[in-house]
Write an enzyme that holds these catalytic residues in place. Structure first.
Site, short mmCIF file in Angstrom:
data_model
loop_
_atom_site.label_atom_id
_atom_site.label_comp_id
_atom_site.label_asym_id
_atom_site.label_seq_id
_atom_site.Cartn_x
_atom_site.Cartn_y
_atom_site.Cartn_z
N SER A 14 0.84 -1.21 0.00
CA SER A 14 0.00 0.00 0.00
C SER A 14 0.87 1.26 0.00
CB SER A 14 -0.90 0.02 1.24
OG SER A 14 -0.12 0.14 2.41
N GLY A 15 2.19 1.09 -0.03
CA GLY A 15 3.10 2.23 0.17
C GLY A 15 3.34 3.05 -1.09
N ASP A 177 20.42 -0.14 -6.93
CA ASP A 177 21.04 1.19 -6.95
C ASP A 177 20.60 1.79 -8.28
OD1 ASP A 177 22.71 3.44 -7.43
OD2 ASP A 177 24.07 2.70 -5.91
N HIS A 178 19.64 2.70 -8.22
CA HIS A 178 19.00 3.09 -9.48
C HIS A 178 19.96 3.82 -10.42
CE1 HIS A 178 18.38 6.78 -7.18
NE2 HIS A 178 18.22 7.41 -8.32
N ASP A 235 23.61 9.25 1.80
CA ASP A 235 22.52 9.25 0.83
C ASP A 235 23.01 9.12 -0.61
OD1 ASP A 235 19.74 9.43 0.28
OD2 ASP A 235 20.01 11.51 -0.37
N HIS A 240 25.62 5.60 -4.80
CA HIS A 240 25.67 5.98 -6.22
C HIS A 240 27.09 6.38 -6.66
CE1 HIS A 240 21.51 5.83 -5.46
NE2 HIS A 240 21.37 7.05 -4.98
P1 NAD Z 1 5.77 3.88 2.75
O1 NAD Z 1 5.84 4.34 4.17
O2 NAD Z 1 4.99 4.67 1.78
O3 NAD Z 1 5.19 2.40 2.73
C1 NAD Z 1 5.49 1.45 3.72
C2 NAD Z 1 4.64 0.22 3.54
O4 NAD Z 1 4.95 -0.69 4.60
C3 NAD Z 1 3.13 0.45 3.60
O5 NAD Z 1 2.52 -0.38 2.66
C4 NAD Z 1 2.76 0.01 5.02
O6 NAD Z 1 1.44 -0.45 5.14
C5 NAD Z 1 3.72 -1.14 5.21
N1 NAD Z 1 3.96 -1.43 6.64
C6 NAD Z 1 4.52 -0.61 7.56
N2 NAD Z 1 4.58 -1.23 8.75
C7 NAD Z 1 4.04 -2.48 8.59
C8 NAD Z 1 3.83 -3.60 9.46
N3 NAD Z 1 4.19 -3.57 10.74
N4 NAD Z 1 3.30 -4.71 8.92
C9 NAD Z 1 2.97 -4.75 7.60
N5 NAD Z 1 3.12 -3.73 6.75
C10 NAD Z 1 3.67 -2.60 7.23
O7 NAD Z 1 7.29 3.70 2.30
P2 NAD Z 1 7.88 3.78 0.79
O8 NAD Z 1 8.18 5.20 0.47
O9 NAD Z 1 7.03 3.01 -0.14
O10 NAD Z 1 9.31 3.08 0.95
C11 NAD Z 1 9.46 1.68 1.10
C12 NAD Z 1 10.95 1.32 1.07
O11 NAD Z 1 11.50 1.69 -0.18
C13 NAD Z 1 11.79 2.05 2.11
O12 NAD Z 1 12.81 1.20 2.53
C14 NAD Z 1 12.38 3.23 1.35
O13 NAD Z 1 13.59 3.66 1.90
C15 NAD Z 1 12.58 2.60 0.00
N6 NAD Z 1 12.59 3.55 -1.11
C16 NAD Z 1 11.45 4.25 -1.44
C17 NAD Z 1 11.45 5.10 -2.52
C18 NAD Z 1 10.22 5.86 -2.94
O14 NAD Z 1 10.25 6.45 -4.01
N7 NAD Z 1 9.18 5.87 -2.16
C19 NAD Z 1 12.63 5.26 -3.28
C20 NAD Z 1 13.78 4.53 -2.93
C21 NAD Z 1 13.73 3.68 -1.85
#
Ligand code: NAD
Length: 492
Positions: A14-15, A177-178, A235, A240
């Protein structure tokens, strides 16, 4: 085009990452026909969603994507949602049952992709349960995808690695690593190894210095919370910039495959010795942006940033490789926020001719040849050479050969995540990082971090937003009688 077969299990379905990147990327593969009938996706997250609601979320994430509403609906029907508490073993049993059912229903050949799209603190628990509740498939492939950040120092990175290694082997782990997915970073190998003209000149005998710049013009934006715990060194440099250094300086791999390339990268990264505290002070500079009337807030004034924060938003430094090919060739690196312009580029500065016989304008020394790779936002390269001034003068004058990647072709190229997904399905690890590479870069970063953490505000240089960073970064090169090739002009 052969259709791929796999079940995707997305932890964090859902994230933000899942919705903004992963679903559109999977759809891109579906639209191309790489995914067709034989794939399914299980999204897991805390919220109590139904499959129908999940399908709506998937379709919303595809707004603006090509294809008909019917195609998008058909695609979304391959998605299943499981409300999931990552710490509850019973939920993994349900997940396994669903995985096995979908494997049969869609004839997935036992292929499984586990995608960690949630915070790294959950990875250990997930890996542990994936193993104990037997979610790994006995036939087909099991692949684990991990995003950045991979640790915050060597110790936490190693812990994270040990945690996921309980369930997955190094060959099964795909660390993203994009930058490795960017066109011009991928162009480094053909440039070096398919052009003897450059390949023969790729060493200390011909190269004077290398400059890597990853400059952003935006500030910390909505990532403040994370950034305060990270800083530019973690970061951008640890991952990178170190990957770019490795691609630029590794020896020619024995073969064009991930294992050979990894071996070459690992060898060169291990030839970068961590600095002593004195060397850190001499060779690295850190800065933080200041705001002003027309240039926005200072870093310390941004939301969710401590008013006395010593977190660096800028890093410049000199990296040296202690091997026969590169000894004595400085690799200058810099990255920062709120700089004059956004650009990621590499400047390879060759040694100037040492025995010039030609006239020059005002008897100036003959300029160096410079090969510049522009990674973004434009994509292309420039080669600066010396010619003759036009007309009656015989004076040597620099000129530049420009090559811009075809914009139409680029527009047709798949998005970075789509390409990464395809690589994952193909088992192609070329654009992913290996543990030994990360371990080497963390050792180097930790030595710097320790000094900076001890120094606190001491030595933190402030710079005005909209500039190229603190003066100390220019001084760093000036001490070596050099200067940054790029001064923030986006037309160069
Ligand atoms: P987010 O906070 O939007 O999503 C987190 C997800 O984890 C949600 O679906 C939430 O429901 C789930 N979650 C949290 N706690 C939970 C639990 N206890 N049990 C089950 N589900 C649980 O985070 P995001 O931005 O999607 O990032 C996710 C990962 O990707 C992170 O490690 C982040 O560093 C990495 N990342 C994200 C992006 C980006 O563009 N968003 C880019 C590079 C890296």
């Amino acid at each position: 085009m052969t259709e791929k077969r796999a079940l995707f299990i997305i932890f964090g379905g859902s994230g933000d990452l899942a919705q903004r990147k992963l679903y559109p990327a999977l759809y891109g593969l579906y639209y191309q026909g790489r995914l067709a009938k034989h794939f399914a996706v299980i999204g897991t997250a805390r919220r109590p969603w139904t499959d129908d609601h999940y399908h709506d979320i998937i379709k919303q994430s595809l707004v603006g994507a090509p294809g008909s509403a019917h195609q998008k609906t058909e695609f979304a029907e391959h998605f299943y949602y499981q409300s999931h508490d990552v710490t509850d073993a019973a939920h993994y049993v349900t997940l396994r049952d669903l995985a096995e059912k979908l494997d049969k229903q869609y004839a997935l050949d036992g292929n499984r992709v586990f995608y960690m799209a949630m915070a790294p603190r959950f990875f250990a628990t997930i890996a542990e349960h994936v193993k104990s509740e037997q979610l790994l498939s006995a036939k087909g492939f099991n692949r684990l995808i991990v995003e950045k950040p991979f640790g915050r120092d060597f110790a936490t990175a190693k812990q994270l690695n040990d945690d996921i290694s309980q369930a997955f082997s190094e060959e099964q782990i795909y660390r993203i690593d994009h930058y490795l997915g960017k066109e011009m970073v991928q162009d480094i190998m053909p440039l070096r190894f398919a052009n003897p003209l450059l390949g023969h000149a790729w060493s200390k005998d011909f190269i004077d210095n290398i400059q890597i710049t990853l400059a952003e013009d935006i500030g910390v934006e909505e990532r403040a919370g994370y950034y305060e715990t990270a800083g530019a060194l973690r970061d951008m440099v640890q991952n990178h910039i170190f990957q770019i250094i490795a691609m630029l300086t590794m020896e020619k791999p024995a073969r064009y495959d991930a294992a050979s390339i990894h071996a070459a990268k690992r060898a060169v990264l291990s030839a970068i010795k961590p600095y002593t505290p004195t060397q850190v002070h001499d060779k690295f500079v850190r800065g933080q942006y200041l705001g002003g009337d027309d240039i926005g807030l200072s870093y310390r004034e941004e939301d969710n940033i401590a008013s006395d924060s010593t977190v660096e938003t800028y890093v410049a430094g000199r990296v040296d490789i202690d091997n026969d090919r590169w000894r004595g060739v400085p690799i200058y690196i810099r990255t920062g926020k709120r700089l004059k312009a956004k650009q990621s580029r590499i400047d390879i500065v060759f040694k100037p001719t040492s025995d010039n016989i030609l006239p020059t304008i005002n008897d100036a020394p003959v300029g160096a040849n410079v090969l510049t790779l522009i990674i973004e936002p434009e994509t292309g390269m420039h080669l600066t050479l010396n010619g003759k001034e036009i007309g009656t003068s015989d004076a040597v004058n620099p000129f530049t050969l420009d090559h811009a990647l075809d914009q139409d072709e680029l527009a047709k190229a798949p998005e970075a995540y789509q390409r990464l997904m395809l690589n994952i399905l193909d088992g192609n690890k070329l654009t992913f990082t290996y543990w030994a590479e990360l371990a080497a870069s963390w050792h180097f970063i930790d030595a710097i971090r320790t000094v900076w953490d001890n120094d606190k505000a001491d030595g933190l240089a402030f710079y005005n937003s909209g500039t190229m960073g603190p003066q100390q970064a220019d001084d760093l090169l000036a001490r070596d009688h050099r200067q940054w090739i790029w001064q923030g002009d986006t037309t160069k």
